[in-house]
Design a protein around this motif. Structure first.
Motif, PDB file in Angstrom:
ATOM      1  N   SER A   1       0.807  -1.225   0.000  1.00 12.11           N
ATOM      2  CA  SER A   1       0.000   0.000   0.000  1.00 12.11           C
ATOM      3  C   SER A   1       0.836   1.269   0.000  1.00 12.11           C
ATOM      4  CB  SER A   1      -0.916   0.011   1.230  1.00 12.11           C
ATOM      5  OG  SER A   1      -0.150   0.048   2.420  1.00 12.11           O
ATOM      6  N   MET A   2       2.147   1.138  -0.165  1.00 11.16           N
ATOM      7  CA  MET A   2       2.995   2.329  -0.096  1.00 11.16           C
ATOM      8  C   MET A   2       2.680   3.313  -1.213  1.00 11.16           C
ATOM      9  SD  MET A   2       7.173   2.588  -0.097  1.00 11.16           S
ATOM     10  CE  MET A   2       7.348   1.775   1.480  1.00 11.16           C
ATOM     11  N   PHE A   3       2.419   2.829  -2.406  1.00 10.65           N
ATOM     12  CA  PHE A   3       2.184   3.696  -3.560  1.00 10.65           C
ATOM     13  C   PHE A   3       0.727   3.677  -4.016  1.00 10.65           C
ATOM     14  CE2 PHE A   3       6.658   2.360  -3.799  1.00 10.65           C
ATOM     15  CZ  PHE A   3       7.254   3.605  -3.667  1.00 10.65           C
ATOM     16  N   ARG A   4      -0.181   3.427  -3.100  1.00 13.59           N
ATOM     17  CA  ARG A   4      -1.613   3.509  -3.388  1.00 13.59           C
ATOM     18  C   ARG A   4      -2.142   4.796  -2.782  1.00 13.59           C
ATOM     19  NH1 ARG A   4      -4.516  -0.957  -5.160  1.00 13.59           N
ATOM     20  NH2 ARG A   4      -3.262  -2.836  -5.447  1.00 13.59           N
ATOM     21  N   PRO A   5      -2.462   5.792  -3.601  1.00 15.49           N
ATOM     22  CA  PRO A   5      -2.852   7.100  -3.042  1.00 15.49           C
ATOM     23  C   PRO A   5      -4.112   7.044  -2.183  1.00 15.49           C
ATOM     24  CG  PRO A   5      -2.311   7.290  -5.379  1.00 15.49           C
ATOM     25  CD  PRO A   5      -2.377   5.831  -5.074  1.00 15.49           C
ATOM     26  N   GLY A   6      -5.085   6.228  -2.568  1.00 19.48           N
ATOM     27  CA  GLY A   6      -6.321   6.169  -1.796  1.00 19.48           C
ATOM     28  C   GLY A   6      -6.099   5.647  -0.381  1.00 19.48           C
ATOM     29  N   GLN A   7      -5.394   4.522  -0.271  1.00 20.39           N
ATOM     30  CA  GLN A   7      -5.104   3.947   1.033  1.00 20.39           C
ATOM     31  C   GLN A   7      -4.186   4.847   1.842  1.00 20.39           C
ATOM     32  OE1 GLN A   7      -6.304   1.551   2.703  1.00 20.39           O
ATOM     33  NE2 GLN A   7      -4.813   1.361   4.361  1.00 20.39           N
ATOM     34  N   SER A   8      -3.224   5.486   1.184  1.00 21.54           N
ATOM     35  CA  SER A   8      -2.303   6.372   1.897  1.00 21.54           C
ATOM     36  C   SER A   8      -3.032   7.573   2.483  1.00 21.54           C
ATOM     37  CB  SER A   8      -1.196   6.831   0.950  1.00 21.54           C
ATOM     38  OG  SER A   8      -0.417   5.736   0.514  1.00 21.54           O
ATOM     39  N   LEU A   9      -3.945   8.177   1.719  1.00 22.80           N
ATOM     40  CA  LEU A   9      -4.706   9.318   2.230  1.00 22.80           C
ATOM     41  C   LEU A   9      -5.620   8.903   3.384  1.00 22.80           C
ATOM     42  CD1 LEU A   9      -5.718  11.262  -1.000  1.00 22.80           C
ATOM     43  CD2 LEU A   9      -4.242  12.061   0.831  1.00 22.80           C
ATOM     44  N   PHE A  10      -6.261   7.756   3.246  1.00 22.31           N
ATOM     45  CA  PHE A  10      -7.149   7.275   4.299  1.00 22.31           C
ATOM     46  C   PHE A  10      -6.373   6.986   5.581  1.00 22.31           C
ATOM     47  CE2 PHE A  10      -9.757   3.599   6.004  1.00 22.31           C
ATOM     48  CZ  PHE A  10     -10.686   4.422   6.610  1.00 22.31           C
ATOM     49  N   SER A  11      -5.247   6.305   5.449  1.00 18.64           N
ATOM     50  CA  SER A  11      -4.432   5.984   6.615  1.00 18.64           C
ATOM     51  C   SER A  11      -3.827   7.241   7.229  1.00 18.64           C
ATOM     52  CB  SER A  11      -3.322   5.007   6.213  1.00 18.64           C
ATOM     53  OG  SER A  11      -2.468   4.732   7.293  1.00 18.64           O
ATOM     54  N   LEU A  12      -3.405   8.169   6.391  1.00 20.05           N
ATOM     55  CA  LEU A  12      -2.827   9.418   6.894  1.00 20.05           C
ATOM     56  C   LEU A  12      -3.838  10.193   7.732  1.00 20.05           C
ATOM     57  CD1 LEU A  12      -0.554  11.565   6.888  1.00 20.05           C
ATOM     58  CD2 LEU A  12      -1.503  12.405   4.741  1.00 20.05           C
ATOM     59  N   GLY A  13      -5.045  10.360   7.225  1.00 14.81           N
ATOM     60  CA  GLY A  13      -6.049  11.096   7.982  1.00 14.81           C
ATOM     61  C   GLY A  13      -6.416  10.417   9.286  1.00 14.81           C
ATOM     62  N   ALA A  14      -6.553   9.073   9.257  1.00 15.84           N
ATOM     63  CA  ALA A  14      -6.937   8.350  10.470  1.00 15.84           C
ATOM     64  C   ALA A  14      -5.866   8.439  11.549  1.00 15.84           C
ATOM     65  CB  ALA A  14      -7.224   6.883  10.130  1.00 15.84           C
ATOM     66  N   HIS A  15      -4.604   8.304  11.167  1.00 18.85           N
ATOM     67  CA  HIS A  15      -3.544   8.286  12.178  1.00 18.85           C
ATOM     68  C   HIS A  15      -3.170   9.695  12.647  1.00 18.85           C
ATOM     69  CE1 HIS A  15      -2.894   4.007  12.149  1.00 18.85           C
ATOM     70  NE2 HIS A  15      -2.914   4.026  10.825  1.00 18.85           N
ATOM     71  N   VAL A  16      -3.379  10.689  11.816  1.00 24.88           N
ATOM     72  CA  VAL A  16      -3.209  12.063  12.299  1.00 24.88           C
ATOM     73  C   VAL A  16      -4.267  12.374  13.348  1.00 24.88           C
ATOM     74  CG1 VAL A  16      -3.447  14.479  11.622  1.00 24.88           C
ATOM     75  CG2 VAL A  16      -1.992  12.972  10.306  1.00 24.88           C
ATOM     76  N   ALA A  17      -5.518  11.963  13.092  1.00 27.57           N
ATOM     77  CA  ALA A  17      -6.569  12.163  14.084  1.00 27.57           C
ATOM     78  C   ALA A  17      -6.293  11.377  15.358  1.00 27.57           C
ATOM     79  CB  ALA A  17      -7.918  11.748  13.489  1.00 27.57           C
ATOM     80  N   ALA A  18      -5.770  10.152  15.220  1.00 28.07           N
ATOM     81  CA  ALA A  18      -5.441   9.349  16.403  1.00 28.07           C
ATOM     82  C   ALA A  18      -4.306   9.979  17.205  1.00 28.07           C
ATOM     83  CB  ALA A  18      -5.068   7.934  15.981  1.00 28.07           C
ATOM     84  N   ALA A  19      -3.298  10.502  16.516  1.00 34.00           N
ATOM     85  CA  ALA A  19      -2.185  11.133  17.224  1.00 34.00           C
ATOM     86  C   ALA A  19      -2.639  12.386  17.972  1.00 34.00           C
ATOM     87  CB  ALA A  19      -1.078  11.473  16.234  1.00 34.00           C
ATOM     88  N   LEU A  20      -3.501  13.177  17.343  1.00 31.89           N
ATOM     89  CA  LEU A  20      -4.022  14.365  18.029  1.00 31.89           C
ATOM     90  C   LEU A  20      -4.875  13.980  19.240  1.00 31.89           C
ATOM     91  CD1 LEU A  20      -5.016  16.621  14.985  1.00 31.89           C
ATOM     92  CD2 LEU A  20      -3.047  16.884  16.513  1.00 31.89           C
ATOM     93  N   GLY A  21      -5.697  12.939  19.084  1.00 29.15           N
ATOM     94  CA  GLY A  21      -6.515  12.491  20.208  1.00 29.15           C
ATOM     95  C   GLY A  21      -5.682  11.959  21.362  1.00 29.15           C
ATOM     96  N   LEU A  22      -4.641  11.191  21.065  1.00 26.06           N
ATOM     97  CA  LEU A  22      -3.781  10.664  22.132  1.00 26.06           C
ATOM     98  C   LEU A  22      -2.990  11.769  22.810  1.00 26.06           C
ATOM     99  CD1 LEU A  22      -2.473   7.369  20.483  1.00 26.06           C
ATOM    100  CD2 LEU A  22      -4.207   7.603  22.271  1.00 26.06           C
ATOM    101  N   ALA A  23      -2.575  12.773  22.042  1.00 26.50           N
ATOM    102  CA  ALA A  23      -1.869  13.906  22.660  1.00 26.50           C
ATOM    103  C   ALA A  23      -2.789  14.656  23.625  1.00 26.50           C
ATOM    104  CB  ALA A  23      -1.358  14.846  21.569  1.00 26.50           C
ATOM    105  N   LEU A  24      -4.050  14.853  23.235  1.00 24.64           N
ATOM    106  CA  LEU A  24      -5.002  15.479  24.154  1.00 24.64           C
ATOM    107  C   LEU A  24      -5.274  14.595  25.364  1.00 24.64           C
ATOM    108  CD1 LEU A  24      -7.591  17.029  21.671  1.00 24.64           C
ATOM    109  CD2 LEU A  24      -5.909  18.238  23.068  1.00 24.64           C
ATOM    110  N   ALA A  25      -5.283  13.280  25.164  1.00 26.11           N
ATOM    111  CA  ALA A  25      -5.494  12.370  26.291  1.00 26.11           C
ATOM    112  C   ALA A  25      -4.340  12.446  27.285  1.00 26.11           C
ATOM    113  CB  ALA A  25      -5.650  10.942  25.771  1.00 26.11           C
ATOM    114  N   LEU A  26      -3.127  12.606  26.794  1.00 24.89           N
ATOM    115  CA  LEU A  26      -1.987  12.760  27.694  1.00 24.89           C
ATOM    116  C   LEU A  26      -2.043  14.069  28.478  1.00 24.89           C
ATOM    117  CD1 LEU A  26       1.006  11.424  25.562  1.00 24.89           C
ATOM    118  CD2 LEU A  26       0.177  10.481  27.725  1.00 24.89           C
ATOM    119  N   LEU A  27      -2.523  15.127  27.845  1.00 22.93           N
ATOM    120  CA  LEU A  27      -2.539  16.439  28.491  1.00 22.93           C
ATOM    121  C   LEU A  27      -3.711  16.606  29.443  1.00 22.93           C
ATOM    122  CD1 LEU A  27      -1.556  18.714  25.456  1.00 22.93           C
ATOM    123  CD2 LEU A  27      -0.095  17.980  27.350  1.00 22.93           C
TER     124      LEU A  27
END
Length: 200
Positions: A136-162
């Protein structure tokens, strides 16, 4: 003697020879305007604006050179925050318990939190396998979907830590940001490795 004189035929005139027409078949002669003939009188590649229209077909996608490192950074940020939360589970466990809790309730809440963090780590490992194997490295659809999901997860976990969220919030992040991209990644792995299709 004149009646036995051989009759010489005059050579054919060059003017009477048929000239190649611009409507001849492809590969015979170029047309009157210098373009090779085609089904509509000119080659499609020679018509003005043909390549421009061909480039406009399809939706524009971000360049792959930006998607690959951005997705890798999002996956890594999600992994680091999960490890940090796993090293100190006391604040979210206490936030999900009443003020007068027992040791059994604390252990149960800690196991509940470990289930969410362990499941997120396992699904993150599935995505890392699909990413580094090239499925899936060079699949734009999967990359965009995974990027958005994990950016949201990282922001949520950072807020959970704070802000010391409770353990139920981690299960919500697990269901919304970890499960969907991992499921699509697993389907890609099965379709590529099981059916022996090309990865890209």
């Amino acid at each position: 003697m004149d009646q036995y004189r051989p009759v010489r035929s005059s050579p054919p005139s060059l003017v009477s020879l048929p000239r190649p027409s611009g409507r001849s078949k492809r590969g015979a002669w170029p047309g009157p305007e210098g373009a090779w003939p085609g089904p509509e009188g000119a080659c499609p590649e020679a018509r003005p604006g043909a390549r421009l229209r061909a480039r406009r077909v399809g939706a524009p996608m971000p360049p792959r050179g930006l998607l690959v490192p951005a997705r890798f950074l999002a996956l890594t940020a999600h992994l680091v925050l999960l490890v940090l939360l796993g090293g100190d589970t006391d604040p979210p466990v206490r936030a999900s318990l009443p003020p007068d809790f027992s040791a059994e309730e604390y252990a149960r809440a800690q196991r509940w939190l470990w289930g969410a963090l362990g499941g997120a780590l396992g699904l993150l490992g599935v995505e890392f396998v699909g990413f580094f194997s090239g499925v899936s490295m060079f699949r734009p659809g999967q990359s965009l979907f995974s990027l958005g999901a994990h950016v949201a997860a990282a922001l949520g976990l950072a807020l959970a830590l704070l802000e010391d969220w409770d353990s139920g919030s981690f299960w919500l992040l697990f269901g919304l940001c970890s499960v969907p991209p991992a499921v699509t990644e697993a389907l890609l792995l099965v379709s590529v490795l099981g059916c022996r299709r090309r990865a890209f």
